[in-house]
Design a protein around this motif. Structure first.
Motif, PDB file in Angstrom:
ATOM      1  N   ALA A  46       0.828  -1.204   0.000  1.00  0.00           N
ATOM      2  CA  ALA A  46       0.000   0.000   0.000  1.00  0.00           C
ATOM      3  C   ALA A  46       0.869   1.264   0.000  1.00  0.00           C
ATOM      4  CB  ALA A  46      -0.939  -0.008   1.203  1.00  0.00           C
ATOM      5  N   GLN A  47       1.949   1.246   0.763  1.00  0.00           N
ATOM      6  CA  GLN A  47       2.841   2.402   0.780  1.00  0.00           C
ATOM      7  C   GLN A  47       3.495   2.621  -0.581  1.00  0.00           C
ATOM      8  OE1 GLN A  47       5.474   1.501   4.066  1.00  0.00           O
ATOM      9  NE2 GLN A  47       4.321   2.813   5.469  1.00  0.00           N
ATOM     10  N   ILE A  48       3.924   1.518  -1.237  1.00  0.00           N
ATOM     11  CA  ILE A  48       4.540   1.658  -2.558  1.00  0.00           C
ATOM     12  C   ILE A  48       3.534   2.192  -3.565  1.00  0.00           C
ATOM     13  CG2 ILE A  48       5.573   0.365  -4.463  1.00  0.00           C
ATOM     14  CD1 ILE A  48       6.796  -1.519  -2.406  1.00  0.00           C
ATOM     15  N   ALA A  49       2.305   1.634  -3.543  1.00  0.00           N
ATOM     16  CA  ALA A  49       1.275   2.111  -4.468  1.00  0.00           C
ATOM     17  C   ALA A  49       0.927   3.564  -4.206  1.00  0.00           C
ATOM     18  CB  ALA A  49       0.030   1.230  -4.344  1.00  0.00           C
ATOM     19  N   HIS A  50       0.838   3.946  -2.948  1.00  0.00           N
ATOM     20  CA  HIS A  50       0.534   5.341  -2.608  1.00  0.00           C
ATOM     21  C   HIS A  50       1.638   6.273  -3.092  1.00  0.00           C
ATOM     22  CE1 HIS A  50       0.416   8.904   0.090  1.00  0.00           C
ATOM     23  NE2 HIS A  50      -0.897   8.781  -0.099  1.00  0.00           N
ATOM     24  N   GLY A  51       2.897   5.833  -2.930  1.00  0.00           N
ATOM     25  CA  GLY A  51       4.003   6.665  -3.412  1.00  0.00           C
ATOM     26  C   GLY A  51       4.007   6.811  -4.926  1.00  0.00           C
ATOM     27  N   LEU A  52       3.675   5.733  -5.643  1.00  0.00           N
ATOM     28  CA  LEU A  52       3.624   5.815  -7.107  1.00  0.00           C
ATOM     29  C   LEU A  52       2.528   6.747  -7.589  1.00  0.00           C
ATOM     30  CD1 LEU A  52       4.165   2.060  -8.112  1.00  0.00           C
ATOM     31  CD2 LEU A  52       5.771   3.949  -8.451  1.00  0.00           C
ATOM     32  N   VAL A  53       1.394   6.746  -6.881  1.00  0.00           N
ATOM     33  CA  VAL A  53       0.255   7.539  -7.339  1.00  0.00           C
ATOM     34  C   VAL A  53       0.407   9.010  -6.960  1.00  0.00           C
ATOM     35  CG1 VAL A  53      -2.247   7.853  -7.083  1.00  0.00           C
ATOM     36  CG2 VAL A  53      -1.292   5.560  -7.317  1.00  0.00           C
ATOM     37  N   THR A  54       0.895   9.283  -5.775  1.00  0.00           N
ATOM     38  CA  THR A  54       0.891  10.662  -5.264  1.00  0.00           C
ATOM     39  C   THR A  54       2.177  11.434  -5.532  1.00  0.00           C
ATOM     40  OG1 THR A  54       1.673   9.874  -3.095  1.00  0.00           O
ATOM     41  CG2 THR A  54      -0.720  10.022  -3.440  1.00  0.00           C
ATOM     42  N   ASN A  55       3.262  10.752  -5.861  1.00  0.00           N
ATOM     43  CA  ASN A  55       4.522  11.457  -6.081  1.00  0.00           C
ATOM     44  C   ASN A  55       4.471  12.195  -7.420  1.00  0.00           C
ATOM     45  OD1 ASN A  55       7.175  12.338  -6.317  1.00  0.00           O
ATOM     46  ND2 ASN A  55       8.045  10.429  -5.550  1.00  0.00           N
ATOM     47  N   PRO A  56       4.567  13.518  -7.422  1.00  0.00           N
ATOM     48  CA  PRO A  56       4.486  14.258  -8.692  1.00  0.00           C
ATOM     49  C   PRO A  56       5.701  14.057  -9.589  1.00  0.00           C
ATOM     50  CG  PRO A  56       5.031  15.754  -6.883  1.00  0.00           C
ATOM     51  CD  PRO A  56       4.733  14.426  -6.267  1.00  0.00           C
ATOM     52  N   PHE A  57       6.772  13.480  -9.044  1.00  0.00           N
ATOM     53  CA  PHE A  57       7.978  13.280  -9.832  1.00  0.00           C
ATOM     54  C   PHE A  57       7.743  12.327 -11.000  1.00  0.00           C
ATOM     55  CE2 PHE A  57      12.112  11.142 -10.527  1.00  0.00           C
ATOM     56  CZ  PHE A  57      12.884  12.240 -10.831  1.00  0.00           C
ATOM     57  N   TYR A  58       6.755  11.410 -10.857  1.00  0.00           N
ATOM     58  CA  TYR A  58       6.509  10.439 -11.913  1.00  0.00           C
ATOM     59  C   TYR A  58       5.745  11.030 -13.101  1.00  0.00           C
ATOM     60  CZ  TYR A  58       8.058   6.908  -8.599  1.00  0.00           C
ATOM     61  OH  TYR A  58       8.805   6.168  -7.724  1.00  0.00           O
ATOM     62  N   GLN A  59       5.045  12.126 -12.900  1.00  0.00           N
ATOM     63  CA  GLN A  59       4.357  12.834 -13.986  1.00  0.00           C
ATOM     64  C   GLN A  59       3.459  11.883 -14.793  1.00  0.00           C
ATOM     65  OE1 GLN A  59       6.967  15.600 -16.227  1.00  0.00           O
ATOM     66  NE2 GLN A  59       8.631  14.845 -14.935  1.00  0.00           N
ATOM     67  N   TRP A  60       2.434  11.364 -14.126  1.00  0.00           N
ATOM     68  CA  TRP A  60       1.576  10.385 -14.779  1.00  0.00           C
ATOM     69  C   TRP A  60       0.782  10.975 -15.946  1.00  0.00           C
ATOM     70  CZ3 TRP A  60       2.750   5.628 -14.090  1.00  0.00           C
ATOM     71  CH2 TRP A  60       3.299   5.198 -12.873  1.00  0.00           C
ATOM     72  N   ASP A  61       0.545  12.285 -15.940  1.00  0.00           N
ATOM     73  CA  ASP A  61      -0.127  12.887 -17.088  1.00  0.00           C
ATOM     74  C   ASP A  61       0.743  12.809 -18.339  1.00  0.00           C
ATOM     75  OD1 ASP A  61       1.693  14.559 -15.824  1.00  0.00           O
ATOM     76  OD2 ASP A  61       0.686  16.387 -16.517  1.00  0.00           O
ATOM     77  N   ARG A  62       2.050  13.011 -18.177  1.00  0.00           N
ATOM     78  CA  ARG A  62       2.962  12.883 -19.320  1.00  0.00           C
ATOM     79  C   ARG A  62       3.144  11.424 -19.720  1.00  0.00           C
ATOM     80  NH1 ARG A  62       3.059  16.697 -22.348  1.00  0.00           N
ATOM     81  NH2 ARG A  62       5.113  16.099 -23.147  1.00  0.00           N
ATOM     82  N   PHE A  63       3.093  10.534 -18.728  1.00  0.00           N
ATOM     83  CA  PHE A  63       3.124   9.107 -19.044  1.00  0.00           C
ATOM     84  C   PHE A  63       1.949   8.723 -19.933  1.00  0.00           C
ATOM     85  CE2 PHE A  63       1.348   4.945 -18.068  1.00  0.00           C
ATOM     86  CZ  PHE A  63       2.416   4.102 -18.292  1.00  0.00           C
ATOM     87  N   GLN A  64       0.755   9.208 -19.597  1.00  0.00           N
ATOM     88  CA  GLN A  64      -0.421   8.918 -20.408  1.00  0.00           C
ATOM     89  C   GLN A  64      -0.281   9.519 -21.799  1.00  0.00           C
ATOM     90  OE1 GLN A  64      -4.022  10.311 -18.593  1.00  0.00           O
ATOM     91  NE2 GLN A  64      -5.354   9.418 -20.163  1.00  0.00           N
ATOM     92  N   TYR A  65       0.356  10.669 -21.897  1.00  0.00           N
ATOM     93  CA  TYR A  65       0.539  11.309 -23.204  1.00  0.00           C
ATOM     94  C   TYR A  65       1.476  10.498 -24.094  1.00  0.00           C
ATOM     95  CZ  TYR A  65       2.388  14.629 -26.614  1.00  0.00           C
ATOM     96  OH  TYR A  65       2.807  15.223 -27.778  1.00  0.00           O
ATOM     97  N   TRP A  66       2.567   9.965 -23.514  1.00  0.00           N
ATOM     98  CA  TRP A  66       3.585   9.281 -24.317  1.00  0.00           C
ATOM     99  C   TRP A  66       3.274   7.811 -24.560  1.00  0.00           C
ATOM    100  CZ3 TRP A  66       6.928  11.753 -27.102  1.00  0.00           C
ATOM    101  CH2 TRP A  66       7.429  12.977 -26.703  1.00  0.00           C
ATOM    102  N   PHE A  67       2.380   7.205 -23.799  1.00  0.00           N
ATOM    103  CA  PHE A  67       2.260   5.757 -23.794  1.00  0.00           C
ATOM    104  C   PHE A  67       1.924   5.177 -25.173  1.00  0.00           C
ATOM    105  CE2 PHE A  67       0.061   1.716 -22.751  1.00  0.00           C
ATOM    106  CZ  PHE A  67       1.104   1.108 -22.077  1.00  0.00           C
ATOM    107  N   VAL A  68       1.043   5.811 -25.899  1.00  0.00           N
ATOM    108  CA  VAL A  68       0.643   5.296 -27.216  1.00  0.00           C
ATOM    109  C   VAL A  68       0.947   6.308 -28.319  1.00  0.00           C
ATOM    110  CG1 VAL A  68      -1.097   3.696 -26.361  1.00  0.00           C
ATOM    111  CG2 VAL A  68      -1.727   6.070 -26.771  1.00  0.00           C
ATOM    112  N   ARG A  69       1.943   7.121 -28.112  1.00  0.00           N
ATOM    113  CA  ARG A  69       2.345   8.042 -29.178  1.00  0.00           C
ATOM    114  C   ARG A  69       2.899   7.245 -30.359  1.00  0.00           C
ATOM    115  NH1 ARG A  69       0.342  12.734 -29.599  1.00  0.00           N
ATOM    116  NH2 ARG A  69       2.200  13.516 -30.676  1.00  0.00           N
ATOM    117  N   PRO A  70       2.733   7.726 -31.607  1.00  0.00           N
ATOM    118  CA  PRO A  70       3.201   6.975 -32.784  1.00  0.00           C
ATOM    119  C   PRO A  70       4.675   6.611 -32.721  1.00  0.00           C
ATOM    120  CG  PRO A  70       1.739   8.743 -33.469  1.00  0.00           C
ATOM    121  CD  PRO A  70       1.968   8.933 -32.001  1.00  0.00           C
ATOM    122  N   VAL A  71       5.512   7.503 -32.175  1.00  0.00           N
ATOM    123  CA  VAL A  71       6.935   7.193 -32.131  1.00  0.00           C
ATOM    124  C   VAL A  71       7.206   6.017 -31.185  1.00  0.00           C
ATOM    125  CG1 VAL A  71       7.361   8.901 -30.293  1.00  0.00           C
ATOM    126  CG2 VAL A  71       9.231   8.208 -31.809  1.00  0.00           C
TER     127      VAL A  71
END
Length: 323
Positions: A46-71
């Protein structure tokens, strides 16, 4: 000799009817250590999952942007293509090398052993870089009489594209490891199977393809799938021979957008996890198929396990309500 103990019931006393065994409740054995360990593991997860979700360093919005980009998708397709070609060629080369190791010819045994020893000793990145610069050693390749005139010439610089270099390098390296996996599988077949095949009068080729090799697959498949998973991850090295696979595309985009390097690395990580998970699922069903002749009952599939668990839970609830 002592007399057995006999319980005396006073006259006129009515005993209650005995309860059926199915109606008696069985109290399970307590396992406090197991519960404590489970609680600790759940807290850590639970602590690891909470850190992955709440830590802004991971930038999940940018992850979602790049995940299926054509490149990224283009690099993923190159990774799949290189893996497929290298897996097939590496397995075929491994089978030939394993048969050479088991041959009665001392020359074939020696050449196969030297090949396996050499390519298991040299790092894969060195093999790829050597092949990438192969044109500096041999400008042209030719076919003809050994140590004599050549009839056909090939321009090595045109033939050795980035894809060809990557596939050849990975296949040569994969064949060395696959050879030992296949050889171990062949040796795991009972000697009586070899003798029975020879007693039937079958040619040696049919003895291998129809009797020995199918039985060896039970031992070959788990080990070779491990090699295949390693091959999927080893394709990340083809970036060093100018082939933009999944990792190469991530590296290229990370150099262009330095602020997105972490989400781009997460994109590569998730895609590699997906690829290796698919390979593991295929491994389960292939192993299950080839275990039919060795096990009395084949292992249940995840769907069958889920149905059995639901049925057991439903039966337990019915018993509890009946009591």
């Amino acid at each position: 000799m002592s007399e057995p103990l006999v319980s005396v019931v006073p006259s006129g006393t009515t005993l209650p009817p005995p309860r059926p065994l199915s109606a008696q409740r069985v109290i399970p054995l307590r396992h406090p250590g197991r519960w404590v360990a489970t609680a600790v593991v759940l807290v850590v997860v639970a602590q690891i999952a909470h850190g992955l979700v709440t830590n802004p360093f991971y930038q999940w919005d940018r992850f979602q942007y790049w995940f299926v980009r054509p490149v990224i998708v283009d690099g993923l397709l190159i990774t799949l293509e290189v893996t497929a070609y290298s897996a097939v060629l590496g397995l075929l080369g491994g089978i030939l090398l394993a048969l050479a190791r088991l041959s009665r010819s001392p020359v074939l045994r020696a050449v196969s052993w030297i090949y396996i020893w050499l390519f298991r000793s040299v790092p894969l990145i060195v093999v790829l870089l050597f092949l990438y610069n192969f044109s500096a050693l041999y400008h042209t390749l030719s076919l003809g009489v050994p140590f004599g005139p050549a009839f056909v010439h090939f321009d090595e610089s045109r033939l050795a594209t980035d894809m060809v270099v990557a596939v050849i390098g990975l296949s040569l390296n994969e064949a060395a490891y696959a050879a030992e996996v296949v050889r171990a599988g062949i040796l795991s077949v009972d000697q009586g199977q070899h003798e029975a095949a020879a007693a039937l009068g079958l040619p040696r080729r049919y003895q291998f393809t129809r009797i020995v090799f199918p039985q060896s697959l039970r031992a070959v498949i788990p080990s070779y799938v491990n090699q295949l998973i390693g091959l999927v991850k080893s394709t990340s090295l083809v970036f060093y021979v100018s082939l933009l696979d999944l990792f190469g595309s991530v590296q290229s985009m990370g150099s262009t957008y330095p602020g997105d390097i972490v989400p781009l690395l997460l994109v590569a990580t998730v895609w590699y996890v997906i690829l290796t998970s698919v390979v593991s699922v295929v491994q389960f069903y292939v192993e299950r198929y080839y275990s039919r002749g060795a096990l009395r009952t084949v292992p249940p599939t995840p769907l069958q396990k889920l149905r059995a668990a639901v049925s057991a839970l439903r039966a337990r609830v019915q018993r509890e309500t009946a009591i």
